[in-house]
Design a protein around this motif. Sequence first.
Motif, PDB file in Angstrom:
ATOM      1  N   LEU A  60       0.849  -1.189   0.000  1.00  0.00           N
ATOM      2  CA  LEU A  60       0.000   0.000   0.000  1.00  0.00           C
ATOM      3  C   LEU A  60       0.884   1.239   0.000  1.00  0.00           C
ATOM      4  O   LEU A  60       1.584   1.512   0.987  1.00  0.00           O
ATOM      5  CB  LEU A  60      -0.918  -0.007   1.229  1.00  0.00           C
ATOM      6  N   VAL A  61       0.889   1.974  -1.112  1.00  0.00           N
ATOM      7  CA  VAL A  61       1.680   3.203  -1.225  1.00  0.00           C
ATOM      8  C   VAL A  61       0.928   4.311  -0.494  1.00  0.00           C
ATOM      9  O   VAL A  61      -0.147   4.742  -0.923  1.00  0.00           O
ATOM     10  CB  VAL A  61       1.919   3.576  -2.701  1.00  0.00           C
ATOM     11  N   VAL A  62       1.490   4.760   0.623  1.00  0.00           N
ATOM     12  CA  VAL A  62       0.809   5.724   1.491  1.00  0.00           C
ATOM     13  C   VAL A  62       1.094   7.144   1.018  1.00  0.00           C
ATOM     14  O   VAL A  62       2.246   7.584   0.963  1.00  0.00           O
ATOM     15  CB  VAL A  62       1.268   5.548   2.949  1.00  0.00           C
ATOM     16  N   SER A  63       0.017   7.859   0.674  1.00  0.00           N
ATOM     17  CA  SER A  63       0.107   9.273   0.278  1.00  0.00           C
ATOM     18  C   SER A  63      -1.230   9.928   0.595  1.00  0.00           C
ATOM     19  O   SER A  63      -2.205   9.248   0.945  1.00  0.00           O
ATOM     20  CB  SER A  63       0.431   9.405  -1.211  1.00  0.00           C
ATOM     21  N   GLN A  64      -1.266  11.238   0.471  1.00  0.00           N
ATOM     22  CA  GLN A  64      -2.519  11.956   0.698  1.00  0.00           C
ATOM     23  C   GLN A  64      -3.619  11.437  -0.213  1.00  0.00           C
ATOM     24  O   GLN A  64      -4.745  11.209   0.222  1.00  0.00           O
ATOM     25  CB  GLN A  64      -2.307  13.461   0.446  1.00  0.00           C
ATOM     26  N   ASP A  65      -3.289  11.251  -1.478  1.00  0.00           N
ATOM     27  CA  ASP A  65      -4.301  10.830  -2.454  1.00  0.00           C
ATOM     28  C   ASP A  65      -4.733   9.387  -2.254  1.00  0.00           C
ATOM     29  O   ASP A  65      -5.914   9.058  -2.417  1.00  0.00           O
ATOM     30  CB  ASP A  65      -3.765  11.023  -3.869  1.00  0.00           C
ATOM     31  N   SER A  66      -3.786   8.495  -1.946  1.00  0.00           N
ATOM     32  CA  SER A  66      -4.148   7.084  -1.812  1.00  0.00           C
ATOM     33  C   SER A  66      -5.031   6.845  -0.578  1.00  0.00           C
ATOM     34  O   SER A  66      -6.008   6.082  -0.637  1.00  0.00           O
ATOM     35  CB  SER A  66      -2.897   6.210  -1.742  1.00  0.00           C
ATOM     36  N   ILE A  67      -4.699   7.497   0.523  1.00  0.00           N
ATOM     37  CA  ILE A  67      -5.512   7.319   1.737  1.00  0.00           C
ATOM     38  C   ILE A  67      -6.894   7.944   1.556  1.00  0.00           C
ATOM     39  O   ILE A  67      -7.881   7.472   2.129  1.00  0.00           O
ATOM     40  CB  ILE A  67      -4.787   7.913   2.966  1.00  0.00           C
ATOM     41  N   ALA A  68      -6.985   8.988   0.739  1.00  0.00           N
ATOM     42  CA  ALA A  68      -8.284   9.631   0.480  1.00  0.00           C
ATOM     43  C   ALA A  68      -9.099   8.899  -0.582  1.00  0.00           C
ATOM     44  O   ALA A  68     -10.295   9.166  -0.735  1.00  0.00           O
ATOM     45  CB  ALA A  68      -8.058  11.076   0.048  1.00  0.00           C
ATOM     46  N   SER A  69      -8.481   7.983  -1.319  1.00  0.00           N
ATOM     47  CA  SER A  69      -9.167   7.295  -2.416  1.00  0.00           C
ATOM     48  C   SER A  69     -10.073   6.172  -1.897  1.00  0.00           C
ATOM     49  O   SER A  69      -9.621   5.288  -1.149  1.00  0.00           O
ATOM     50  CB  SER A  69      -8.132   6.719  -3.385  1.00  0.00           C
ATOM     51  N   GLN A  70     -11.324   6.178  -2.320  1.00  0.00           N
ATOM     52  CA  GLN A  70     -12.259   5.128  -1.927  1.00  0.00           C
ATOM     53  C   GLN A  70     -11.874   3.783  -2.547  1.00  0.00           C
ATOM     54  O   GLN A  70     -12.039   2.727  -1.914  1.00  0.00           O
ATOM     55  CB  GLN A  70     -13.683   5.509  -2.361  1.00  0.00           C
TER      56      GLN A  70
END
Length: 269
Positions: A60-70
């Motif tokens: 799991l690539v952790v970033s602002q966008d990935s954590i916000a992505s449903q």
Amino acid sequence: MAPNIFMSYSRREVGFVDDLTHRLEKAGFNVWLDYRRLIPGTPWAGQIDKGLREAEVVLLVVSQDSIASQFVELEWRHVLNDKNKRIILVIFEALKLPPELKNYEWVDFRGSYEAGIKELIGQLNSPIQEAHPVPESGFKAPFIVWLTAMLSCVVGFYSLFAIWTILLPVILIPLAWRVFKRSYNFAQVQTALWMLPVGLLLSGALIMEFSDFKCRYHEYSLVIFLGGAGIHHSCGCHRADLNLTFTGHAALGQARSQHAKICQSIFSK
């Protein structure tokens, strides 16, 4: 035997993920990456579900966008309670994580990329128990990122001289910040960097042409001014000549009149 890997990420990190996948495949791992594995014309949800079922490790690539992505959340939640699958957090950006993810293995890629690759391959081969909690704040960047950002500042400054192009400054001025955020479009930046020398050359040509036009304008103005002064001087000379002529004729007339009077007085005696 090397485990099968499912890559869960946001589209913004596609450049990072693409190179990471290439390095892992070179090391002998089988990586499921959506845009490489999805078959056109086949429902993508079923294909992703199959990739998750066959994977032993989810990166799991952790970033602002990935954590916000449903969609990314659906992927990691799909394997959250599966005891046979591992989740390894690839820290691209440090941020507040959902409570469910805080106790998983992690590898920090914010610093040295090569060190991150080496650590990740080691953990894929031999699971570890993390001694420290996953980082959820702070900023780290390797030297090459700082150097790239500094060069981007210089490039952004020079793009101001091609401001008439509009697009070059729009792309290059914020590039340094985007390098730190790793959120720039490589194709756009590459095109802008190729076009910048052309824009600067055209800007120089326009400046030289404008300077030449100003010089010609001043020359023409000077010629017109001097021409007007010459006409005025010429007219003044002609008036002086005419005045002198008229004065001469008047004096000659007076002399003749005096001569006539003298002759008349002599002959009358």
